[in-house]
Design a protein around this motif. Structure first.
Motif, PDB file in Angstrom:
ATOM      1  N   THR A 178      53.287  12.049-125.011  1.00 32.40           N
ATOM      2  CA  THR A 178      54.085  10.890-124.602  1.00 32.40           C
ATOM      3  C   THR A 178      53.528  10.280-123.325  1.00 32.40           C
ATOM      4  OG1 THR A 178      56.059  11.865-125.598  1.00 32.40           O
ATOM      5  CG2 THR A 178      56.413  10.127-123.967  1.00 32.40           C
ATOM      6  N   VAL A 179      53.479   8.954-123.296  1.00 35.39           N
ATOM      7  CA  VAL A 179      53.132   8.201-122.091  1.00 35.39           C
ATOM      8  C   VAL A 179      54.211   7.162-121.852  1.00 35.39           C
ATOM      9  CG1 VAL A 179      50.624   8.538-122.318  1.00 35.39           C
ATOM     10  CG2 VAL A 179      51.697   6.545-123.368  1.00 35.39           C
ATOM     11  N   THR A 180      54.319   6.718-120.622  1.00 38.30           N
ATOM     12  CA  THR A 180      55.262   5.663-120.262  1.00 38.30           C
ATOM     13  C   THR A 180      54.482   4.377-120.007  1.00 38.30           C
ATOM     14  OG1 THR A 180      56.747   7.279-119.259  1.00 38.30           O
ATOM     15  CG2 THR A 180      57.070   4.969-118.647  1.00 38.30           C
ATOM     16  N   VAL A 181      54.870   3.328-120.702  1.00 39.57           N
ATOM     17  CA  VAL A 181      54.246   2.019-120.532  1.00 39.57           C
ATOM     18  C   VAL A 181      55.066   1.247-119.510  1.00 39.57           C
ATOM     19  CG1 VAL A 181      53.627  -0.150-121.667  1.00 39.57           C
ATOM     20  CG2 VAL A 181      53.373   2.028-122.894  1.00 39.57           C
ATOM     21  N   GLU A 182      54.408   0.857-118.422  1.00 48.39           N
ATOM     22  CA  GLU A 182      55.065   0.072-117.377  1.00 48.39           C
ATOM     23  C   GLU A 182      54.402  -1.296-117.305  1.00 48.39           C
ATOM     24  OE1 GLU A 182      54.985   2.414-113.813  1.00 48.39           O
ATOM     25  OE2 GLU A 182      56.327   3.917-114.667  1.00 48.39           O
ATOM     26  N   ILE A 183      55.207  -2.324-117.421  1.00 47.62           N
ATOM     27  CA  ILE A 183      54.735  -3.707-117.386  1.00 47.62           C
ATOM     28  C   ILE A 183      55.536  -4.410-116.299  1.00 47.62           C
ATOM     29  CG2 ILE A 183      54.457  -5.842-118.707  1.00 47.62           C
ATOM     30  CD1 ILE A 183      54.626  -4.006-121.253  1.00 47.62           C
ATOM     31  N   VAL A 190      51.520   5.635-117.600  1.00 44.01           N
ATOM     32  CA  VAL A 190      51.665   6.869-116.822  1.00 44.01           C
ATOM     33  C   VAL A 190      51.839   8.030-117.791  1.00 44.01           C
ATOM     34  CG1 VAL A 190      52.996   8.053-115.033  1.00 44.01           C
ATOM     35  CG2 VAL A 190      52.723   5.567-114.944  1.00 44.01           C
ATOM     36  N   ASP A 191      51.049   9.101-117.573  1.00 43.41           N
ATOM     37  CA  ASP A 191      51.134  10.253-118.464  1.00 43.41           C
ATOM     38  C   ASP A 191      52.101  11.308-117.937  1.00 43.41           C
ATOM     39  OD1 ASP A 191      49.811  11.799-116.515  1.00 43.41           O
ATOM     40  OD2 ASP A 191      47.906  11.803-117.565  1.00 43.41           O
ATOM     41  N   GLU A 192      52.214  12.405-118.647  1.00 40.77           N
ATOM     42  CA  GLU A 192      53.157  13.467-118.296  1.00 40.77           C
ATOM     43  C   GLU A 192      52.829  14.156-116.976  1.00 40.77           C
ATOM     44  OE1 GLU A 192      52.367  17.183-120.817  1.00 40.77           O
ATOM     45  OE2 GLU A 192      51.253  15.595-121.864  1.00 40.77           O
ATOM     46  N   PHE A 193      51.588  14.013-116.496  1.00 36.98           N
ATOM     47  CA  PHE A 193      51.169  14.628-115.236  1.00 36.98           C
ATOM     48  C   PHE A 193      51.236  13.645-114.070  1.00 36.98           C
ATOM     49  CE2 PHE A 193      48.601  16.567-118.710  1.00 36.98           C
ATOM     50  CZ  PHE A 193      49.280  17.772-118.774  1.00 36.98           C
ATOM     51  N   ASN A 194      51.803  12.471-114.319  1.00 35.71           N
ATOM     52  CA  ASN A 194      51.946  11.393-113.342  1.00 35.71           C
ATOM     53  C   ASN A 194      50.610  10.728-112.995  1.00 35.71           C
ATOM     54  OD1 ASN A 194      53.921   9.830-112.127  1.00 35.71           O
ATOM     55  ND2 ASN A 194      53.557  10.759-110.128  1.00 35.71           N
ATOM     56  N   ASN A 195      49.603  10.898-113.864  1.00 32.79           N
ATOM     57  CA  ASN A 195      48.356  10.141-113.741  1.00 32.79           C
ATOM     58  C   ASN A 195      48.620   8.754-114.303  1.00 32.79           C
ATOM     59  OD1 ASN A 195      46.676  12.406-112.896  1.00 32.79           O
ATOM     60  ND2 ASN A 195      46.872  13.136-115.005  1.00 32.79           N
ATOM     61  N   GLU A 224      41.831   4.019-129.532  1.00 26.60           N
ATOM     62  CA  GLU A 224      41.165   5.061-128.753  1.00 26.60           C
ATOM     63  C   GLU A 224      41.925   6.381-128.735  1.00 26.60           C
ATOM     64  OE1 GLU A 224      40.055   3.592-124.875  1.00 26.60           O
ATOM     65  OE2 GLU A 224      39.693   1.589-125.701  1.00 26.60           O
ATOM     66  N   GLY A 225      43.163   6.361-129.206  1.00 27.72           N
ATOM     67  CA  GLY A 225      44.001   7.556-129.206  1.00 27.72           C
ATOM     68  C   GLY A 225      44.763   7.693-127.900  1.00 27.72           C
ATOM     69  N   ILE A 226      45.939   8.283-127.983  1.00 29.38           N
ATOM     70  CA  ILE A 226      46.783   8.436-126.800  1.00 29.38           C
ATOM     71  C   ILE A 226      46.109   9.338-125.763  1.00 29.38           C
ATOM     72  CG2 ILE A 226      48.155  10.400-127.624  1.00 29.38           C
ATOM     73  CD1 ILE A 226      50.642   8.820-126.452  1.00 29.38           C
ATOM     74  N   GLU A 227      45.256  10.257-126.228  1.00 32.79           N
ATOM     75  CA  GLU A 227      44.572  11.171-125.314  1.00 32.79           C
ATOM     76  C   GLU A 227      43.707  10.425-124.295  1.00 32.79           C
ATOM     77  OE1 GLU A 227      44.322  11.422-128.694  1.00 32.79           O
ATOM     78  OE2 GLU A 227      45.682  13.082-129.030  1.00 32.79           O
ATOM     79  N   SER A 228      43.257   9.225-124.650  1.00 30.38           N
ATOM     80  CA  SER A 228      42.430   8.447-123.721  1.00 30.38           C
ATOM     81  C   SER A 228      43.211   8.001-122.495  1.00 30.38           C
ATOM     82  CB  SER A 228      41.831   7.225-124.438  1.00 30.38           C
ATOM     83  OG  SER A 228      42.849   6.288-124.765  1.00 30.38           O
ATOM     84  N   LEU A 229      44.537   8.087-122.561  1.00 33.20           N
ATOM     85  CA  LEU A 229      45.403   7.673-121.459  1.00 33.20           C
ATOM     86  C   LEU A 229      46.037   8.858-120.726  1.00 33.20           C
ATOM     87  CD1 LEU A 229      47.135   4.698-123.274  1.00 33.20           C
ATOM     88  CD2 LEU A 229      45.303   4.578-121.580  1.00 33.20           C
ATOM     89  N   GLY A 241      45.453  12.205-118.398  1.00 36.20           N
ATOM     90  CA  GLY A 241      44.548  12.875-117.484  1.00 36.20           C
ATOM     91  C   GLY A 241      44.830  14.373-117.425  1.00 36.20           C
ATOM     92  N   THR A 242      44.275  14.997-116.417  1.00 35.90           N
ATOM     93  CA  THR A 242      44.448  16.434-116.247  1.00 35.90           C
ATOM     94  C   THR A 242      45.620  16.710-115.309  1.00 35.90           C
ATOM     95  OG1 THR A 242      42.875  16.421-114.413  1.00 35.90           O
ATOM     96  CG2 THR A 242      42.006  16.907-116.590  1.00 35.90           C
ATOM     97  N   PRO A 243      46.222  17.891-115.433  1.00 34.43           N
ATOM     98  CA  PRO A 243      47.308  18.246-114.508  1.00 34.43           C
ATOM     99  C   PRO A 243      46.794  18.299-113.071  1.00 34.43           C
ATOM    100  CG  PRO A 243      47.159  19.820-116.321  1.00 34.43           C
ATOM    101  CD  PRO A 243      45.974  18.928-116.403  1.00 34.43           C
ATOM    102  N   SER A 244      47.636  17.891-112.139  1.00 39.78           N
ATOM    103  CA  SER A 244      47.197  17.911-110.733  1.00 39.78           C
ATOM    104  C   SER A 244      47.458  19.249-110.101  1.00 39.78           C
ATOM    105  CB  SER A 244      47.886  16.824-109.939  1.00 39.78           C
ATOM    106  OG  SER A 244      49.248  16.762-110.225  1.00 39.78           O
TER     107      SER A 244
END
Length: 80
Positions: free
Chosen positions: A22-27, A40-45, A70-75, A77-80
């Motif tokens: 899951t990602v959050t789309v912010e416009i 924004v992804d689940e890791f806040n990237n 491109e697939g959701i994985e392209s959006l 990142g890695t956990p911080s």
């Protein structure tokens, strides 16, 4: 002196889930400018597009086409 303006969030902001991720789309826009797109992804990237969009619908379509092409994985990142 910098002009202050309020950030306007689009009512089209929402979460998109694909392939169990899951990602959050912010416009949003400020001061009556064109719309900005940020995902924004689940890791806040966040992924922010350099281009601006004339409508919030165009920004949402760009996010959807990126996920489709491109697939959701392209959006995501890695956990911080």
């Amino acid at each position: 002196m910098e002009e202050e303006f309020e950030l306007e969030m689009s009512p089209l902001c929402h979460e998109i889930t694909d392939s169990g991720k899951t990602v959050t789309v912010e416009i949003y826009r400020g001061g009556g400018s064109d719309w900005h797109l940020e995902v924004v992804d689940e890791f806040n990237n966040s992924t922010v597009w350099d281009d601006q969009f004339p409508t919030d619908i165009a920004a949402l379509e760009e996010a959807r086409s990126t996920i489709r092409d491109e697939g959701i994985e392209s959006l995501i990142g890695t956990p911080s």
